[in-house]
Design a protein around this motif. Structure first.
Motif, PDB file in Angstrom:
ATOM      1  N   TYR A  29      -7.156   2.201   4.211  1.00 55.88           N
ATOM      2  CA  TYR A  29      -6.243   1.062   4.112  1.00 55.88           C
ATOM      3  C   TYR A  29      -6.499   0.037   5.213  1.00 55.88           C
ATOM      4  N   ALA A  54      -0.633   0.884  -4.722  1.00 58.21           N
ATOM      5  CA  ALA A  54       0.481   1.803  -4.451  1.00 58.21           C
ATOM      6  C   ALA A  54       0.891   2.467  -5.765  1.00 58.21           C
ATOM      7  N   CYS A 107       2.858  -3.959   3.715  1.00 54.96           N
ATOM      8  CA  CYS A 107       3.999  -3.055   3.765  1.00 54.96           C
ATOM      9  C   CYS A 107       3.765  -1.832   2.897  1.00 54.96           C
ATOM     10  N   SER A 108       4.453  -0.753   3.243  1.00 60.02           N
ATOM     11  CA  SER A 108       4.324   0.516   2.539  1.00 60.02           C
ATOM     12  C   SER A 108       5.267   0.567   1.346  1.00 60.02           C
ATOM     13  N   SER A 109       4.848   1.281   0.312  1.00 61.87           N
ATOM     14  CA  SER A 109       5.677   1.450  -0.884  1.00 61.87           C
ATOM     15  C   SER A 109       6.522   2.720  -0.823  1.00 61.87           C
ATOM     16  N   MET A 110       6.539   3.389   0.327  1.00 64.22           N
ATOM     17  CA  MET A 110       7.334   4.605   0.455  1.00 64.22           C
ATOM     18  C   MET A 110       8.798   4.301   0.141  1.00 64.22           C
ATOM     19  N   SER A 150      12.363   0.819  -2.191  1.00 62.97           N
ATOM     20  CA  SER A 150      11.588   0.422  -1.023  1.00 62.97           C
ATOM     21  C   SER A 150      11.676  -1.074  -0.749  1.00 62.97           C
ATOM     22  N   LEU A 193       0.826  -1.200   0.000  1.00 61.16           N
ATOM     23  CA  LEU A 193       0.000   0.000   0.000  1.00 61.16           C
ATOM     24  C   LEU A 193       0.865   1.258   0.000  1.00 61.16           C
ATOM     25  N   THR A 194       0.320   2.344  -0.522  1.00 58.20           N
ATOM     26  CA  THR A 194       1.039   3.616  -0.497  1.00 58.20           C
ATOM     27  C   THR A 194       1.318   4.037   0.939  1.00 58.20           C
ATOM     28  N   ASP A 195       0.340   3.824   1.810  1.00 55.75           N
ATOM     29  CA  ASP A 195       0.442   4.270   3.200  1.00 55.75           C
ATOM     30  C   ASP A 195      -0.349   3.301   4.067  1.00 55.75           C
ATOM     31  N   LEU A 196       0.199   2.931   5.200  1.00 56.05           N
ATOM     32  CA  LEU A 196      -0.483   1.989   6.088  1.00 56.05           C
ATOM     33  C   LEU A 196      -1.365   2.667   7.123  1.00 56.05           C
ATOM     34  N   SER A 197      -1.322   4.001   7.195  1.00 54.95           N
ATOM     35  CA  SER A 197      -1.928   4.690   8.329  1.00 54.95           C
ATOM     36  C   SER A 197      -3.381   5.103   8.121  1.00 54.95           C
TER      37      SER A 197
END
Length: 338
Positions: free
Chosen positions: A74, A121, A95-98, A103, A66-70
């Motif tokens: 999501y 993502a 996991c995040s794609s940041m 990454s 995902l782009t962001d887990l927060s």
């Protein structure tokens, strides 16, 4: 390091053809396959990748990238995929794609540390997904339309959702409508904006460039974009935020500025996250079938892991959820409900 794009260019074939050839798909002729493999060898493309793929055994784990887990959107998606994974005796890694190409998520894909992956993502490039997908490593993509072997699209009709949201405001009599966008490279944002423009053009309304602001799909971004809009002095009669997170940030900015929603300005969001019905006023929004999309993506991934045939693309419908953040204004006779 050479990419599949480099291989396709050297071989003189399309990216999808290169992918099919490298994955041994029967759609590609023996002559074309030989040409692609020769190009791959010349470029030293994924030198150890094929051997690694052949030697690897099942990990009984899938990845959700995902782009962001927060964000709340999501968290709902993670729960739905996790339920499917557990039902199939698998573990789920989210996991995040940041970090983009550098990454941990990209390493998971390239090194195939899991048995398959579900992607939402936008900052992971198409070529990485195309070159990673294979018979032993299926990928479900939820944030773009992508055609390649062993890769399936699960999408929602974002363009229709953007159209419904904007059309709802127009039906309520609003003629000056701003759109607060997500990231410029987001496929979802592009579709929602296209739907907004279609509804505006259909009603003979124009978008004003001064209200074309970005909130990056986060609450703080919606808050900042709204504050900027307020500082400009002239406000639209309604604002369509590209997601609920930004809309909630916008509600706070309007409240701090002494602007009443919906009495002074109407607000509509997109996603229908759980929080949207508990804010003040409760948010009118477009509901995405989050749980259904996550469950479908999970089930399709396991069908592919089991060697079952699936379609290449699935599109889920959306619907409008009316609450209290939009009010009616004077309606022109030419604009009638659909």
């Amino acid at each position: 390091m050479a990419t599949i794009k480099d291989v396709a260019k050297l071989a003189g074939v399309a990216l999808s053809t290169a992918s099919y050839a490298l994955n041994g798909d029967s759609k590609v002729s023996a002559k074309t396959k030989a040409k692609v493999l020769a190009a791959a060898r010349e470029l030293n493309y994924r030198k150890n990748g094929f051997a690694m793929d052949l030697k690897r055994s099942r990990t009984n784990t899938i990845a959700l990238i995902l782009t962001d887990l927060s964000g709340p959107y999501y968290s709902e998606l993670i729960r739905s995929v996790q339920d499917v994974a557990l039902a199939n005796g698998y573990d789920l890694i989210a996991c995040s794609s940041m970090g983009g190409r550098d990454s941990t998520a990209v390493r998971f894909l390239r090194e195939k540390r899991v048995d398959g992956a579900i992607i939402l993502a936008h900052n992971i490039h198409d070529d990485i997904l195309v070159e990673s997908a294979g018979e032993r490593f299926p990928i479900i993509v939820m944030d773009r339309q992508l055609s390649s072997s062993h890769l399936v699209n699960v999408l929602v009709d974002g363009e229709q959702g953007g159209y419904l949201a904007t059309r709802h405001l127009i039906q309520k009599g609003h003629k000056t409508i701003a759109y607060i966008s997500g990231p410029s490279n987001s496929y979802d944002n592009a579709l929602r904006y296209q739907g907004y423009l279609r509804a505006m053009q259909e009603a003979g309304l124009e978008e004003k460039s001064k209200w074309r602001l970005s909130g990056n799909f986060v609450r703080e971004g919606g808050y900042s974009a709204t504050k900027m809009m307020v500082m400009q002095g002239e406000l639209p009669s309604a604002v369509f935020y590209g997601n609920d997170e930004m809309a909630i940030g916008g509600l706070k900015a309007f409240e701090e500025s002494g602007i009443s929603v919906p009495n002074d300005i109407s607000v509509i969001g997109f996603d229908d996250i759980q929080l949207s019905e508990y804010v003040h006023p409760p948010l009118t929004t477009v509901r995405q079938p989050k749980h259904e999309a996550g469950s479908l993506a999970g089930h399709l991934l396991f069908q592919m892991l089991n060697g079952e045939a699936v379609n290449t693309s699935y599109t889920l419908t959306i619907d409008l959820v009316e609450r209290e953040s939009v009010r009616s204004v004077q309606v022109e006779s030419g604009i009638q409900p659909a």
